[in-house]
Design a protein around this motif. Sequence first.
Motif, PDB file in Angstrom:
ATOM      1  N   LYS A  81      -0.453   8.861   1.819  1.00 56.50           N
ATOM      2  CA  LYS A  81       0.724   8.178   1.195  1.00 56.50           C
ATOM      3  C   LYS A  81       0.667   8.547  -0.590  1.00 56.50           C
ATOM      4  O   LYS A  81      -0.445   8.793  -1.151  1.00 56.50           O
ATOM      5  CB  LYS A  81       0.816   6.752   1.352  1.00 56.50           C
ATOM      6  CG  LYS A  81      -0.327   5.868   0.722  1.00 56.50           C
ATOM      7  CD  LYS A  81      -0.558   4.489   1.209  1.00 56.50           C
ATOM      8  CE  LYS A  81       0.744   3.615   0.719  1.00 56.50           C
ATOM      9  NZ  LYS A  81       0.432   2.116   1.342  1.00 56.50           N
TER      10      LYS A  81
ATOM     11  N   VAL B 285      -5.351   0.327  -5.635  1.00 57.34           N
ATOM     12  CA  VAL B 285      -5.724   0.816  -4.306  1.00 57.34           C
ATOM     13  C   VAL B 285      -7.020  -0.161  -4.091  1.00 57.34           C
ATOM     14  O   VAL B 285      -7.799  -0.379  -4.816  1.00 57.34           O
ATOM     15  CB  VAL B 285      -6.337   2.108  -4.559  1.00 57.34           C
ATOM     16  CG1 VAL B 285      -6.662   2.541  -3.024  1.00 57.34           C
ATOM     17  CG2 VAL B 285      -5.064   3.063  -4.665  1.00 57.34           C
ATOM     18  N   GLY B 286      -7.118  -0.851  -2.960  1.00 52.11           N
ATOM     19  CA  GLY B 286      -8.065  -1.651  -2.368  1.00 52.11           C
ATOM     20  C   GLY B 286      -8.281  -2.910  -3.084  1.00 52.11           C
ATOM     21  O   GLY B 286      -7.727  -3.376  -3.886  1.00 52.11           O
TER      22      GLY B 286
ATOM     23  N   VAL C 136      -2.725   9.560  -1.909  1.00 48.76           N
ATOM     24  CA  VAL C 136      -3.886   8.750  -1.402  1.00 48.76           C
ATOM     25  C   VAL C 136      -4.181   9.067   0.073  1.00 48.76           C
ATOM     26  O   VAL C 136      -3.054   8.887   0.959  1.00 48.76           O
ATOM     27  CB  VAL C 136      -3.841   7.317  -1.456  1.00 48.76           C
ATOM     28  CG1 VAL C 136      -5.111   6.587  -1.163  1.00 48.76           C
ATOM     29  CG2 VAL C 136      -3.607   7.049  -3.215  1.00 48.76           C
TER      30      VAL C 136
ATOM     31  N   ILE D  49      -6.178   7.895   3.375  1.00 48.16           N
ATOM     32  CA  ILE D  49      -6.877   6.751   3.916  1.00 48.16           C
ATOM     33  C   ILE D  49      -7.857   7.256   5.006  1.00 48.16           C
ATOM     34  O   ILE D  49      -7.080   7.696   6.046  1.00 48.16           O
ATOM     35  CB  ILE D  49      -5.873   5.648   4.432  1.00 48.16           C
ATOM     36  CG1 ILE D  49      -5.042   5.080   3.163  1.00 48.16           C
ATOM     37  CG2 ILE D  49      -6.733   4.358   5.038  1.00 48.16           C
ATOM     38  CD1 ILE D  49      -3.759   5.772   2.947  1.00 48.16           C
TER      39      ILE D  49
ATOM     40  N   TRP E 202     -18.041   3.917  -3.729  1.00 51.83           N
ATOM     41  CA  TRP E 202     -16.878   3.989  -4.197  1.00 51.83           C
ATOM     42  C   TRP E 202     -16.836   4.435  -5.833  1.00 51.83           C
ATOM     43  O   TRP E 202     -15.910   5.139  -6.227  1.00 51.83           O
ATOM     44  CB  TRP E 202     -15.848   2.964  -4.022  1.00 51.83           C
ATOM     45  CG  TRP E 202     -16.177   1.671  -4.927  1.00 51.83           C
ATOM     46  CD1 TRP E 202     -16.986   0.663  -4.975  1.00 51.83           C
ATOM     47  CD2 TRP E 202     -15.290   1.548  -6.140  1.00 51.83           C
ATOM     48  NE1 TRP E 202     -16.790  -0.098  -5.787  1.00 51.83           N
ATOM     49  CE2 TRP E 202     -15.931   0.335  -6.826  1.00 51.83           C
ATOM     50  CE3 TRP E 202     -14.186   2.124  -6.907  1.00 51.83           C
ATOM     51  CZ2 TRP E 202     -15.331  -0.251  -8.026  1.00 51.83           C
ATOM     52  CZ3 TRP E 202     -13.731   1.631  -7.883  1.00 51.83           C
ATOM     53  CH2 TRP E 202     -14.305   0.541  -8.884  1.00 51.83           C
TER      54      TRP E 202
ATOM     55  N   MET F 259     -12.102   1.046   6.463  1.00 48.80           N
ATOM     56  CA  MET F 259     -11.370   1.908   5.940  1.00 48.80           C
ATOM     57  C   MET F 259     -11.878   2.492   4.422  1.00 48.80           C
ATOM     58  O   MET F 259     -12.354   1.411   3.884  1.00 48.80           O
ATOM     59  CB  MET F 259      -9.988   1.695   5.840  1.00 48.80           C
ATOM     60  CG  MET F 259      -9.149   1.553   7.112  1.00 48.80           C
ATOM     61  SD  MET F 259      -7.421   1.474   6.844  1.00 48.80           S
ATOM     62  CE  MET F 259      -7.384  -0.561   6.781  1.00 48.80           C
TER      63      MET F 259
ATOM     64  N   CYS G 136     -10.447   5.116   0.554  1.00 44.04           N
ATOM     65  CA  CYS G 136      -9.368   5.793   0.355  1.00 44.04           C
ATOM     66  C   CYS G 136      -9.917   6.974  -0.779  1.00 44.04           C
ATOM     67  O   CYS G 136     -11.171   6.657  -1.258  1.00 44.04           O
ATOM     68  CB  CYS G 136      -8.402   4.840  -0.418  1.00 44.04           C
ATOM     69  SG  CYS G 136      -7.618   3.449   0.312  1.00 44.04           S
TER      70      CYS G 136
END
Length: 370
Positions: A263, A271-272, A285, A287, A301, A323, A325
């Motif tokens: 996306k 994000v997140g 991004v 996913i 991360w 999940m 990203c």
Amino acid sequence: MLKFCDMEENHLVITKVIKGKVVEINPQSLIKNIHIIKDRLKHGARFFPVVKSNAYGHGIENVVPILDEFSDGYCVGRVEEAHAVRLLSEKPIIILKGVENYQIDEISNMGEIFLVVRDLEDFEIKLRSKVQNLIIKIDTGMGRLGILYKDLQKILDLLGKYNGKDKIKGVMTHFAYSDFSDMEFIKSQNEIFDRISENLERFLGRRILKSISNSAGTLSDSVFHKDIVRPGICIYGISPFGKNNDFSLKPVMSVKTRVLAVKIIPKGWSVGYSRRFISADQIRVGILDIGYSDGLPRKLWEEGFVFIRNKKFKIIGVISMDMMCVLCDDTVRPGDEAYIMGDVEGITAYDLAEKTGAIPYEILCSMGIR
């Protein structure tokens, strides 16, 4: 779900799909590592690879059929693991953590099983039981299981009290440093072990099997090989001495997942969880279908990245339960494979451990097949 698929180099890879995580085991790398290890062994040393914790996350059912051509036996942690190995091999098995008393009957029909003695109390119980194959573990400085080396006389007294000499098949200890970072202490442990072994054999009036070597001992010096070596992590392609002293070992495990969606988010978008990442511009991004419930270190991360279509993409935002990203480009599509860990600079088990404050052992066991 267990299946085989072709790799680029026309070898077979064992693939295990666990939810969104795909764990691949490379038999050719495993065989290469075995040859590297066995070529370093002194003549007569027996090769007992350690397959505890589901073969360090690689799967007992995956590695034992390959190891069996080369091994003299196996080391496991628990009775359940001994059962799993016995379904695949008839070779001797050492149960490193011993067994509970109620499990003694259970192992009586499992072929050649050796039980490691946990402490003096366990030793006395096993001497009174019908167990015939005992390995006395001596604590030479690790401070976990084993009888303190200073209690040798108590060992001899119990053997005399229960007329248990015939039950003793071996003696072992465990190094306190998996990476041999304190060689003075390692040498001290080895000297203590040799002295205890000599006294024990003199009392028994015969030779018994002796074992002290972990991966570091197996790879470093034949003085540590004794009768049985117990290499663990080096079998799976990880050197206990770090990535800069890897003996040309090849990582056996790789982990990948798939891209669920791609996306575009605008500048200033988060994000997140906890909004730890805020986009400085419009970005794309990806996913991915993997998270910390799959064993991925949440801390990854901060510095981690993945490979998609042979390109490196940075992880952004806090890793979620199932999940994560990545900051990607317009070449990435839903359904693409994303490599999380493997034999590639930057995503080896060494690298993931370094970036998350872990150790490679921890990474393999958590990222692998549990």
